[in-house]
Motif scaffolding. Structure first.
Motif, PDB file in Angstrom:
ATOM      1  N   ALA A 302       0.837  -1.212   0.000  1.00 40.68           N
ATOM      2  CA  ALA A 302       0.000   0.000   0.000  1.00 40.68           C
ATOM      3  C   ALA A 302       0.864   1.251   0.000  1.00 40.68           C
ATOM      4  N   VAL A 303       1.827   1.289  -0.938  1.00 39.74           N
ATOM      5  CA  VAL A 303       2.755   2.412  -1.017  1.00 39.74           C
ATOM      6  C   VAL A 303       2.077   3.571  -1.731  1.00 39.74           C
ATOM      7  N   ASP A 304       2.145   4.766  -1.127  1.00 39.79           N
ATOM      8  CA  ASP A 304       1.612   5.966  -1.765  1.00 39.79           C
ATOM      9  C   ASP A 304       2.726   6.871  -2.272  1.00 39.79           C
ATOM     10  N   LEU A 305       3.966   6.350  -2.336  1.00 35.14           N
ATOM     11  CA  LEU A 305       5.141   7.057  -2.848  1.00 35.14           C
ATOM     12  C   LEU A 305       5.514   8.271  -2.009  1.00 35.14           C
ATOM     13  N   THR A 306       4.983   8.385  -0.808  1.00 36.18           N
ATOM     14  CA  THR A 306       5.382   9.466   0.094  1.00 36.18           C
ATOM     15  C   THR A 306       6.009   8.935   1.367  1.00 36.18           C
ATOM     16  N   VAL A 307       5.878   7.646   1.632  1.00 39.94           N
ATOM     17  CA  VAL A 307       6.430   7.035   2.837  1.00 39.94           C
ATOM     18  C   VAL A 307       7.635   6.184   2.446  1.00 39.94           C
ATOM     19  N   GLU A 308       8.782   6.466   3.057  1.00 36.92           N
ATOM     20  CA  GLU A 308      10.023   5.803   2.669  1.00 36.92           C
ATOM     21  C   GLU A 308      10.035   4.319   3.023  1.00 36.92           C
ATOM     22  N   ALA A 309       9.332   3.923   4.073  1.00 38.05           N
ATOM     23  CA  ALA A 309       9.378   2.523   4.491  1.00 38.05           C
ATOM     24  C   ALA A 309       8.813   1.610   3.413  1.00 38.05           C
ATOM     25  N   GLY A 310       7.701   2.007   2.818  1.00 34.41           N
ATOM     26  CA  GLY A 310       7.106   1.193   1.772  1.00 34.41           C
ATOM     27  C   GLY A 310       7.978   1.111   0.542  1.00 34.41           C
ATOM     28  N   LYS A 311       8.585   2.225   0.141  1.00 35.70           N
ATOM     29  CA  LYS A 311       9.467   2.218  -1.018  1.00 35.70           C
ATOM     30  C   LYS A 311      10.709   1.384  -0.760  1.00 35.70           C
ATOM     31  N   TYR A 312      11.208   1.430   0.462  1.00 38.27           N
ATOM     32  CA  TYR A 312      12.393   0.639   0.823  1.00 38.27           C
ATOM     33  C   TYR A 312      12.088  -0.861   0.754  1.00 38.27           C
ATOM     34  N   SER A 313      11.003  -1.273   1.348  1.00 34.83           N
ATOM     35  CA  SER A 313      10.638  -2.690   1.328  1.00 34.83           C
ATOM     36  C   SER A 313      10.282  -3.155  -0.075  1.00 34.83           C
ATOM     37  N   THR A 314       9.656  -2.280  -0.857  1.00 35.77           N
ATOM     38  CA  THR A 314       9.337  -2.634  -2.229  1.00 35.77           C
ATOM     39  C   THR A 314      10.597  -2.870  -3.040  1.00 35.77           C
ATOM     40  N   ALA A 315      11.592  -1.990  -2.886  1.00 34.86           N
ATOM     41  CA  ALA A 315      12.843  -2.148  -3.636  1.00 34.86           C
ATOM     42  C   ALA A 315      13.529  -3.473  -3.304  1.00 34.86           C
ATOM     43  N   LEU A 316      13.571  -3.822  -2.029  1.00 38.00           N
ATOM     44  CA  LEU A 316      14.186  -5.087  -1.634  1.00 38.00           C
ATOM     45  C   LEU A 316      13.403  -6.281  -2.164  1.00 38.00           C
ATOM     46  N   SER A 317      12.090  -6.213  -2.072  1.00 43.33           N
ATOM     47  CA  SER A 317      11.258  -7.324  -2.533  1.00 43.33           C
ATOM     48  C   SER A 317      11.366  -7.506  -4.042  1.00 43.33           C
ATOM     49  N   VAL A 318      11.403  -6.398  -4.785  1.00 43.34           N
ATOM     50  CA  VAL A 318      11.534  -6.474  -6.238  1.00 43.34           C
ATOM     51  C   VAL A 318      12.872  -7.082  -6.621  1.00 43.34           C
ATOM     52  N   ALA A 319      13.937  -6.665  -5.943  1.00 46.38           N
ATOM     53  CA  ALA A 319      15.266  -7.191  -6.248  1.00 46.38           C
ATOM     54  C   ALA A 319      15.339  -8.695  -6.017  1.00 46.38           C
ATOM     55  N   VAL A 320      14.786  -9.142  -4.911  1.00 49.04           N
ATOM     56  CA  VAL A 320      14.825 -10.577  -4.600  1.00 49.04           C
ATOM     57  C   VAL A 320      13.971 -11.372  -5.587  1.00 49.04           C
ATOM     58  N   THR A 321      12.772 -10.876  -5.889  1.00 46.42           N
ATOM     59  CA  THR A 321      11.871 -11.593  -6.797  1.00 46.42           C
ATOM     60  C   THR A 321      12.463 -11.706  -8.197  1.00 46.42           C
ATOM     61  N   LEU A 322      12.984 -10.611  -8.714  1.00 46.56           N
ATOM     62  CA  LEU A 322      13.543 -10.642 -10.064  1.00 46.56           C
ATOM     63  C   LEU A 322      14.833 -11.459 -10.123  1.00 46.56           C
ATOM     64  N   SER A 323      15.627 -11.427  -9.081  1.00 47.22           N
ATOM     65  CA  SER A 323      16.834 -12.264  -9.051  1.00 47.22           C
ATOM     66  C   SER A 323      16.461 -13.745  -9.089  1.00 47.22           C
ATOM     67  N   GLY A 324      15.452 -14.106  -8.306  1.00 40.88           N
ATOM     68  CA  GLY A 324      14.996 -15.491  -8.343  1.00 40.88           C
ATOM     69  C   GLY A 324      14.421 -15.870  -9.691  1.00 40.88           C
ATOM     70  N   LEU A 325      13.697 -14.946 -10.334  1.00 46.20           N
ATOM     71  CA  LEU A 325      13.131 -15.218 -11.655  1.00 46.20           C
ATOM     72  C   LEU A 325      14.232 -15.404 -12.696  1.00 46.20           C
ATOM     73  N   VAL A 326      15.286 -14.588 -12.617  1.00 46.04           N
ATOM     74  CA  VAL A 326      16.399 -14.712 -13.567  1.00 46.04           C
ATOM     75  C   VAL A 326      17.128 -16.039 -13.389  1.00 46.04           C
ATOM     76  N   MET A 327      17.412 -16.413 -12.148  1.00 43.58           N
ATOM     77  CA  MET A 327      18.101 -17.682 -11.908  1.00 43.58           C
ATOM     78  C   MET A 327      17.236 -18.867 -12.314  1.00 43.58           C
ATOM     79  N   LEU A 328      15.941 -18.781 -12.070  1.00 44.33           N
ATOM     80  CA  LEU A 328      15.040 -19.869 -12.481  1.00 44.33           C
ATOM     81  C   LEU A 328      15.017 -19.999 -14.002  1.00 44.33           C
ATOM     82  N   THR A 329      14.957 -18.864 -14.714  1.00 47.35           N
ATOM     83  CA  THR A 329      14.988 -18.895 -16.175  1.00 47.35           C
ATOM     84  C   THR A 329      16.293 -19.481 -16.688  1.00 47.35           C
TER      85      THR A 329
END
Length: 340
Positions: A302-329
């Protein structure tokens, strides 16, 4: 004044359980989720990459893992270099004014032209695989940054339709610059895929990024990165998923076409157009997957792009998810190729 018997003195030392304290607790929980996912993701990626490099049963897996790691290192260097340039410019320019932003846009365009014409000349003097990979990323990032800065200005930033016209204009300009670069080198009448791969991949990178910017603008109604950008709703996520699926289908179609068509018997410009089209579809698909995953976690947190905590957790989650997707591919592609 005496306290009521129903009020304990210890409760006066505790902060009220109002909306602000609940917001702080919720943001702290969001940060912890991002940290936990990042630690587990880094550990899993490191273990998998270490095993893939050290094992000797599948040589193709080792080679592809090394290429993945080297390409990731080049991309990491490029991103840090551009971030350092942007921060240095902001530090030297001082307060952000309309004049300083104009100078920054001019600097971005000049930087792109220098890299577009200079890197191929450098590679002709000293051809090197590492320089070729790094040059592709440098040209791609410089072009995407320069054209995106131009399209942030009026009238392109007023409406998605104007932005689409701007994207088409920038793509035509990019193709003209690419033709001029080949004309100056005297290599426009002959096609050598090994020597032109870098420029075609960089061109696909830029075109894919510009298309992703237009798609996000059209879906949300606000220019990506602007202060008007709000939160991601479920309808936005559904539209992004549909566009991502379409981009994947286009990439499969262009790959099938390039594999079936005997390009060697075609003209030089047909071969170049087919290669640039394939790279553009591939990078458009990659950007769409990236932003779909990002919007997915924005919607979850529920990130509204004004709260740093949500953007921080989103960045980490995106990095982990895409890294796993690349290795799986990578693993699936390796085992499928071995089975054939």
């Amino acid at each position: 004044t005496e306290l009521p018997l129903s009020v304990a003195p210890s409760t006066l030392l505790q902060p009220p359980a109002d909306g602000y304290s609940q917001l702080v607790d919720r943001e702290e929980l969001t940060v912890k989720k991002g940290d936990a996912m990042a630690f587990c993701g880094v550990l899993g990626f490191g273990m998998l990459a270490f095993y893939a490099v050290q094992q000797g049963l599948i040589p193709e897996l080792r080679t592809r893992t090394w290429r993945l790691l080297s390409g990731t290192g080049s991309l990491f260097i490029t991103v840090l270099l551009f971030m350092a340039m942007k921060k240095s410019w902001k530090l030297c320019a001082g307060a952000s004014t309309q004049e300083s932003r104009l100078y920054a846009d001019i600097f971005s365009c000049v930087r792109f032209l220098i890299l577009l014409f200079g890197v191929p000349a450098l590679l002709r003097w000293r051809d090197n695989a590492a320089l070729r990979i790094l040059g592709t990323h440098l040209i791609g990032f410089a072009g995407a940054d320069a054209f995106a800065d131009v399209l942030r200005r009026d009238p392109f930033a007023l409406h998605a339709g104007y932005y689409l016209l701007g994207v088409i204009s920038m793509v035509l300009l990019l193709l003209c610059l690419l033709f001029t670069c080949k004309k100056l080198r005297g290599a426009w009448q002959e096609y050598d895929e090994s020597k032109e791969r870098q420029e075609h991949e960089a061109t696909g990178f830029i075109i894919g990024f510009l298309i992703s910017m237009f798609v996000r603008f059209a879906i949300t109604g606000s220019l990506p990165g602007s202060k008007k950008a709000g939160g991601i709703r479920l309808t936005h996520l559904i539209w992004m998923m549909a566009v991502t699926g379409t981009s994947m289908k286009l990439y499969v179609m262009t790959s099938f076409l390039s594999a079936k068509v005997n390009a060697a018997e075609r003209s030089v410009w047909f071969q170049r157009s087919l290669k640039i089209g394939k790279e553009s579809c591939a990078m458009t698909m990659a950007w769409m997957i990236f932003y779909f995953v990002q919007w997915f976690f924005w919607h979850i947190y529920a990130v509204d792009l004004t709260v740093e905590a949500g953007k921080y957790s989103t960045a980490l989650s995106v990095a982990v998810t895409l890294s796993g997707l690349v290795m799986l591919t990578l693993l699936v592609a390796t085992f499928v190729s071995r089975s054939w």
